[in-house]
Design an enzyme around this catalytic site. Structure first.
Site, PDB file in Angstrom:
ATOM      1  N   HIS A 101       0.878  -1.177   0.000  1.00  0.00           N
ATOM      2  CA  HIS A 101       0.000   0.000   0.000  1.00  0.00           C
ATOM      3  C   HIS A 101       0.915   1.227   0.000  1.00  0.00           C
ATOM      4  CE1 HIS A 101      -2.322  -3.007   2.367  1.00  0.00           C
ATOM      5  NE2 HIS A 101      -3.408  -2.446   1.893  1.00  0.00           N
ATOM      6  N   ASP A 104       2.367   1.975   3.340  1.00  0.00           N
ATOM      7  CA  ASP A 104       3.336   1.005   3.887  1.00  0.00           C
ATOM      8  C   ASP A 104       4.751   1.443   3.552  1.00  0.00           C
ATOM      9  OD1 ASP A 104       1.067  -0.568   4.264  1.00  0.00           O
ATOM     10  OD2 ASP A 104       1.452  -1.776   2.468  1.00  0.00           O
TER      11      ASP A 104
HETATM   12  C1  XUL Z   1      -7.442  -6.513   4.606  1.00  0.00           C
HETATM   13  C2  XUL Z   1      -6.691  -6.925   3.413  1.00  0.00           C
HETATM   14  C3  XUL Z   1      -5.842  -5.881   2.770  1.00  0.00           C
HETATM   15  C4  XUL Z   1      -5.778  -6.008   1.288  1.00  0.00           C
HETATM   16  C5  XUL Z   1      -5.073  -4.878   0.602  1.00  0.00           C
HETATM   17  O1  XUL Z   1      -8.302  -7.474   5.108  1.00  0.00           O
HETATM   18  O2  XUL Z   1      -6.745  -8.061   3.020  1.00  0.00           O
HETATM   19  O3  XUL Z   1      -4.582  -5.938   3.322  1.00  0.00           O
HETATM   20  O4  XUL Z   1      -5.165  -7.192   0.902  1.00  0.00           O
HETATM   21  O5  XUL Z   1      -5.587  -3.650   0.920  1.00  0.00           O
END
Ligand code: XUL
Ligand code: CO
Length: 441
Positions: A101, A104
């Site tokens: 993300h 992150d």
């Molecule tokens: C949350 C989840 C996230 C997604 C990406 O449950 O799975 O980490 O994978 O946003």
């Protein structure tokens, strides 16, 4: 550069007899299964957030694991140290992909222009490391759920300013995904849903999410993004209800809004189980709709009603998942370990142990699923189960659409009563699975 995971060697395959916790027992990258190397069947990816950011903080206590990597948390120095740690980690494990993300990668500033400049800087550094190591980006995404501004959703927010802010984050995350050559771009609608229908215009919110996704496709394609967009379904948590409830719901949404050509699904095991399905169910539904893209490999806890994001350990589930994936011809995406160590597993060695467990579990699943396919009895049973549609005149007419209710009613009259449709043989089949899993090969 100084080694971060000191004392942890490159992880090697030592075979099932090995008692070395820092060795693979089943993941043998070059071993050929059904004509392809294990490493090709299983493009594993490291999740930046769990592995390099999450420190075990939960609702009842602060972190247990130190992920500062020798730098002051929340600084760009730490962000660079996370890159160093991540690449050393992936190299030692032979992991060839990573997922991230935006937030992150760098600390989020109050002003998005500052955050974006930080993203430019860190992605330059990541690109350098990628060139040195050959490690690639599986997918990127924007975190549109953590910041308080997203309390009512991102694309589904009641606030047009928040919608615009979400769009800005998607735009930048797409820029970085393209810069890093990512195979995919994910939308996980963490807060795209509602707490109560009493304050929610569901139709309006869903239309707005589709608008944001269309803009993402248009922008992504305009800057040369050739990969797949993914929706990652999840039924709830953090919201009481999330719009991308499960694979079937997300597919219906994508088709309704004309997004199905650009999007596939990223199926997470623990999300499928929260929706009341098995992992393999959501994989099958995605595959038969031509939308199986990538997976978030993890597992939940049947006794807990939330997303525990555990490393995959359940070989049955991994086997049935790999069975679906092999039958679907593999993934265009990869296997992202959206999994974190348990809070008391706080050491660097535990970080490696989690990935070794997950990779070994999927390697076992691959080998066992291939054995089930090669055994052929499950396929043969399915073929025989529906044989009446191929072998009888009336069956052929039904399949070819050359009959109608009147003809079928006349046929039924003549028949009086059909014979029972044949045993489902569930127990026989389950025993075949156990035989293949545990019997002599
Ligand atoms: C949350 C989840 C996230 C997604 C990406 O449950 O799975 O980490 O994978 O946003
Ligand atoms: Co996930």
């Amino acid at each position: 550069m100084a080694e971060i995971f000191k004392g942890i060697p490159a992880i090697k395959y030592e075979g099932p007899e090995s008692k070395n916790p820092l060795a693979f027992k089943f993941y043998d990258a070059d071993k050929v299964v059904m004509g392809k190397k294990m490493s090709e069947h299983l493009p594993f990816a490291m999740a930046w957030w769990h592995n390099l950011c999450a420190n075990g903080t939960d609702m009842f206590g602060r972190g247990t694991a130190d992920k500062s990597f020798g730098q002051v948390p929340g600084t760009m120095e730490q962000a660079r140290a996370k890159v160093d740690a991540g690449f050393e980690f992936m190299q030692k494990l032979g992991i060839r992909y990573f997922c991230w993300h935006d937030v992150d990668l760098v600390p989020e500033a109050d002003d998005i222009k500052v955050t974006n400049a930080r993203l430019d800087e860190i992605s330059d550094y990541m690109l350098e490391k990628m060139k040195q190591t050959g490690i690639k980006c599986l997918w990127g995404t924007a975190n549109m759920f953590g910041n308080p501004r997203f309390m009512n959703g991102a694309g589904s927010s009641n606030s047009a300013d928040v919608f615009a802010f979400a769009a800005a984050q998607v735009k930048k995350a797409l820029d970085i995904t393209v810069k890093l050559g990512g195979r995919g771009y994910v939308f996980w609608g963490g807060r795209e849903g509602y707490e109560t229908l009493l304050n929610t215009d569901v139709k309006f919110e869903q239309e707005n999410i589709a608008r944001l996704m269309h803009m993402a496709v248009d922008y992504g394609r305009s800057i040369g993004f050739k990969g797949d967009f993914y929706i990652e379904p999840k039924p709830k948590e953090p919201m009481k209800h999330q719009y991308d409830f499960d694979a079937a719901t997300a597919i219906g949404f994508l088709r309704q809004y004309g997004l199905d050509k650009d999007f596939k699904l990223n199926i997470e095991a623990n999300h499928a189980t929260l929706a009341g399905h098995t992992f393999e169910h959501d994989l099958r539904i995605s595959a038969i709709n031509g939308m199986l893209g990538s997976i978030d490999a993890n597992q939940g806890d049947a006794h807990l009603g939330w997303d525990t994001d555990e490393f995959p350990f359940d070989v049955y589930t991994a086997t049935m998942a790999m069975y679906e994936i092999l039958k679907a011809g593999g993934l265009t995406g990869g296997f992202n370990f959206d999994a974190k160590n348990r809070r008391p597993s706080y050491t660097y060695e535990d970080m490696f142990a989690g990935y070794i467990l997950g990779m070994d579990t999927f390697a076992l699943g691959l080998v066992k699923a291939a054995a089930l396919i090669e055994d052929g009895r499950l396929d043969k049973n399915i073929e025989e189960r529906y044989a009446s549609y191929r072998n009888s005149e009336i069956g052929k007419k039904i399949l070819s659409g050359k009959t109608d209710l009147a003809e079928l009613a006349a046929y039924a009259d003549k028949l009086g009563a059909p014979a029972l449709p044949g045993s489902g043989k569930q127990e026989v089949l389950q025993n075949i699975v156990n035989g293949v899993l545990y019997g002599k090969q």
